[in-house]
Design a protein around this motif. Structure first.
Motif, PDB file in Angstrom:
ATOM      1  N   LEU A  53       8.967 -19.710  48.223  1.00  0.00           N
ATOM      2  CA  LEU A  53       8.808 -18.375  48.792  1.00  0.00           C
ATOM      3  C   LEU A  53       8.538 -17.342  47.687  1.00  0.00           C
ATOM      4  CD1 LEU A  53       8.943 -16.354  51.137  1.00  0.00           C
ATOM      5  CD2 LEU A  53      11.434 -16.319  50.849  1.00  0.00           C
ATOM      6  N   LEU A  54       9.287 -17.421  46.591  1.00  0.00           N
ATOM      7  CA  LEU A  54       9.086 -16.460  45.506  1.00  0.00           C
ATOM      8  C   LEU A  54       7.735 -16.662  44.824  1.00  0.00           C
ATOM      9  CD1 LEU A  54      12.648 -16.340  43.898  1.00  0.00           C
ATOM     10  CD2 LEU A  54      11.632 -14.834  45.617  1.00  0.00           C
ATOM     11  N   ALA A  55       7.287 -17.930  44.716  1.00  0.00           N
ATOM     12  CA  ALA A  55       5.965 -18.171  44.132  1.00  0.00           C
ATOM     13  C   ALA A  55       4.871 -17.576  45.008  1.00  0.00           C
ATOM     14  CB  ALA A  55       5.756 -19.675  43.941  1.00  0.00           C
ATOM     15  N   ASP A  56       4.984 -17.736  46.340  1.00  0.00           N
ATOM     16  CA  ASP A  56       4.004 -17.121  47.244  1.00  0.00           C
ATOM     17  C   ASP A  56       4.064 -15.597  47.153  1.00  0.00           C
ATOM     18  OD1 ASP A  56       3.086 -19.530  48.102  1.00  0.00           O
ATOM     19  OD2 ASP A  56       4.349 -19.611  49.900  1.00  0.00           O
ATOM     20  N   LEU A  57       5.269 -15.054  47.006  1.00  0.00           N
ATOM     21  CA  LEU A  57       5.410 -13.604  46.908  1.00  0.00           C
ATOM     22  C   LEU A  57       4.677 -13.072  45.673  1.00  0.00           C
ATOM     23  CD1 LEU A  57       6.752 -11.035  48.053  1.00  0.00           C
ATOM     24  CD2 LEU A  57       8.724 -11.538  46.584  1.00  0.00           C
ATOM     25  N   VAL A  58       4.789 -13.767  44.565  1.00  0.00           N
ATOM     26  CA  VAL A  58       4.089 -13.339  43.332  1.00  0.00           C
ATOM     27  C   VAL A  58       2.577 -13.394  43.544  1.00  0.00           C
ATOM     28  CG1 VAL A  58       3.682 -13.925  40.920  1.00  0.00           C
ATOM     29  CG2 VAL A  58       6.012 -13.969  41.829  1.00  0.00           C
ATOM     30  N   ARG A  59       2.083 -14.474  44.183  1.00  0.00           N
ATOM     31  CA  ARG A  59       0.638 -14.581  44.404  1.00  0.00           C
ATOM     32  C   ARG A  59       0.120 -13.475  45.318  1.00  0.00           C
ATOM     33  NH1 ARG A  59       1.861 -20.229  44.383  1.00  0.00           N
ATOM     34  NH2 ARG A  59       2.108 -20.225  46.659  1.00  0.00           N
ATOM     35  N   TYR A  60       0.850 -13.182  46.372  1.00  0.00           N
ATOM     36  CA  TYR A  60       0.412 -12.111  47.282  1.00  0.00           C
ATOM     37  C   TYR A  60       0.504 -10.738  46.606  1.00  0.00           C
ATOM     38  CZ  TYR A  60      -0.208 -14.845  51.565  1.00  0.00           C
ATOM     39  OH  TYR A  60      -0.689 -15.720  52.528  1.00  0.00           O
ATOM     40  N   ARG A  61       1.495 -10.554  45.777  1.00  0.00           N
ATOM     41  CA  ARG A  61       1.614  -9.266  45.086  1.00  0.00           C
ATOM     42  C   ARG A  61       0.473  -9.064  44.100  1.00  0.00           C
ATOM     43  NH1 ARG A  61       6.971  -9.380  42.834  1.00  0.00           N
ATOM     44  NH2 ARG A  61       6.056 -10.391  41.014  1.00  0.00           N
ATOM     45  N   GLN A  62       0.064 -10.120  43.440  1.00  0.00           N
ATOM     46  CA  GLN A  62      -1.052 -10.004  42.507  1.00  0.00           C
ATOM     47  C   GLN A  62      -2.374  -9.771  43.224  1.00  0.00           C
ATOM     48  OE1 GLN A  62      -0.797 -13.657  40.295  1.00  0.00           O
ATOM     49  NE2 GLN A  62       0.838 -12.907  38.928  1.00  0.00           N
ATOM     50  N   ALA A  63      -2.458 -10.137  44.516  1.00  0.00           N
ATOM     51  CA  ALA A  63      -3.691  -9.966  45.283  1.00  0.00           C
ATOM     52  C   ALA A  63      -3.736  -8.654  46.048  1.00  0.00           C
ATOM     53  CB  ALA A  63      -3.877 -11.136  46.251  1.00  0.00           C
ATOM     54  N   LEU A  64      -2.746  -7.783  45.850  1.00  0.00           N
ATOM     55  CA  LEU A  64      -2.765  -6.485  46.523  1.00  0.00           C
ATOM     56  C   LEU A  64      -3.942  -5.650  46.046  1.00  0.00           C
ATOM     57  CD1 LEU A  64       1.055  -5.591  46.447  1.00  0.00           C
ATOM     58  CD2 LEU A  64      -0.330  -6.179  48.456  1.00  0.00           C
ATOM     59  N   PRO A  65      -4.453  -4.731  46.891  1.00  0.00           N
ATOM     60  CA  PRO A  65      -3.966  -4.358  48.244  1.00  0.00           C
ATOM     61  C   PRO A  65      -4.552  -5.189  49.375  1.00  0.00           C
ATOM     62  CG  PRO A  65      -5.660  -2.835  47.556  1.00  0.00           C
ATOM     63  CD  PRO A  65      -5.488  -3.790  46.415  1.00  0.00           C
ATOM     64  N   GLY A  66      -5.448  -6.136  49.049  1.00  0.00           N
ATOM     65  CA  GLY A  66      -6.069  -6.905  50.134  1.00  0.00           C
ATOM     66  C   GLY A  66      -5.073  -7.766  50.878  1.00  0.00           C
ATOM     67  N   SER A  67      -3.970  -8.161  50.244  1.00  0.00           N
ATOM     68  CA  SER A  67      -2.990  -9.047  50.881  1.00  0.00           C
ATOM     69  C   SER A  67      -1.765  -8.270  51.354  1.00  0.00           C
ATOM     70  CB  SER A  67      -2.558 -10.129  49.879  1.00  0.00           C
ATOM     71  OG  SER A  67      -1.999  -9.533  48.710  1.00  0.00           O
ATOM     72  N   LEU A  68      -1.972  -7.016  51.779  1.00  0.00           N
ATOM     73  CA  LEU A  68      -0.847  -6.147  52.114  1.00  0.00           C
ATOM     74  C   LEU A  68       0.022  -6.738  53.219  1.00  0.00           C
ATOM     75  CD1 LEU A  68       0.706  -3.500  51.949  1.00  0.00           C
ATOM     76  CD2 LEU A  68      -0.973  -2.495  53.515  1.00  0.00           C
ATOM     77  N   ALA A  69      -0.585  -7.178  54.307  1.00  0.00           N
ATOM     78  CA  ALA A  69       0.201  -7.667  55.453  1.00  0.00           C
ATOM     79  C   ALA A  69       1.020  -8.899  55.063  1.00  0.00           C
ATOM     80  CB  ALA A  69      -0.733  -7.980  56.623  1.00  0.00           C
ATOM     81  N   GLY A  70       0.374  -9.848  54.401  1.00  0.00           N
ATOM     82  CA  GLY A  70       1.091 -11.057  53.997  1.00  0.00           C
ATOM     83  C   GLY A  70       2.187 -10.761  52.980  1.00  0.00           C
ATOM     84  N   TYR A  71       1.922  -9.819  52.076  1.00  0.00           N
ATOM     85  CA  TYR A  71       2.913  -9.484  51.049  1.00  0.00           C
ATOM     86  C   TYR A  71       4.142  -8.851  51.679  1.00  0.00           C
ATOM     87  CZ  TYR A  71       5.190  -6.926  47.277  1.00  0.00           C
ATOM     88  OH  TYR A  71       6.117  -6.422  46.410  1.00  0.00           O
TER      89      TYR A  71
END
Length: 206
Positions: A53-71
């Motif tokens: 879960l934390l690894a996915d959170l880091v990936r989504y945070r690095q992809a912001l703002p396009g991954s806002l909903a998932g993050y």
């Protein structure tokens, strides 16, 4: 963590035995051991899921703002699992505060982060309070002179005794002057002159 009905019965018997120690049948002992193994496996699985879960959170945070909903969804799940928001999460939410969901989540994360910091400070203070203080070194004790000797003479007003005068050494033979030969024995001790005989008149009168 959820327990089945059978696991709950085993857990209840184990708690009753802990409160009122008594010998257990072999079947109950085996049930307790199996339950302990199941709990350990569940803890290990929870740790693995948390890491994913934390690894996915880091990936989504690095992809912001396009991954806002998932993050935002992953961050809410992480917070529900006991995750303490990090400085990167707060910075990302501040950049996204124009979104109402991000602004609400930012307020929640700020409260959790402040609570986490206070808890860490409290643990540090407790650890320091339990640490024994190193005692300060004891002051040096002044050395006192023992009775007698020079200290006793000073206390009686006699003062220190002067050292005994040294005796002069006996003079030795003088060394000859430089450049002059040593004197001969005849020069140091000249021969005695013979005494002249008395006059003839004195011999006749005698």
């Amino acid at each position: 963590m959820a327990f089945s009905a059978d696991e709950l019965r085993v857990l209840r018997r184990a708690l009753a035995t802990a409160l009122n120690p008594a010998p257990l049948p072999d079947d109950d002992v085996q049930d307790c051991l199996r339950l302990a193994d199941s709990v350990d496996e569940a803890v290990r699985e929870a740790g693995r899921l948390r890491a994913f879960l934390l690894a996915d959170l880091v990936r989504y945070r690095q992809a912001l703002p396009g991954s806002l909903a998932g993050y935002l969804e992953l961050l809410q799940n992480a917070l529900a699992a006991g995750y303490d928001p990090q400085a990167d999460d707060l910075a990302a939410l501040r950049a996204l505060r124009g979104n109402p969901a991000a602004a609400a989540l930012l307020a929640r994360c700020q409260v959790l982060a402040e609570r986490s910091v206070r808890a860490r400070l409290a643990r540090v203070a407790q650890a320091q309070a339990r640490t024994p203080l190193v005692p300060a070194p004891a002051p040096r004790v002044r050395l006192l002179a023992l009775p007698g000797g020079r200290a006793a003479a000073d206390d009686q007003g006699q003062g220190p005794r002067p050292p005994a005068p040294a005796k002069p050494a006996a003079p030795g033979p003088k060394a000859p002057a430089p450049g002059r030969p040593a004197p001969k024995p005849s020069e140091v001790f000249p021969p005695r002159r013979p005494v002249p005989p008395p006059p003839p008149e004195e011999r006749a009168a005698g």
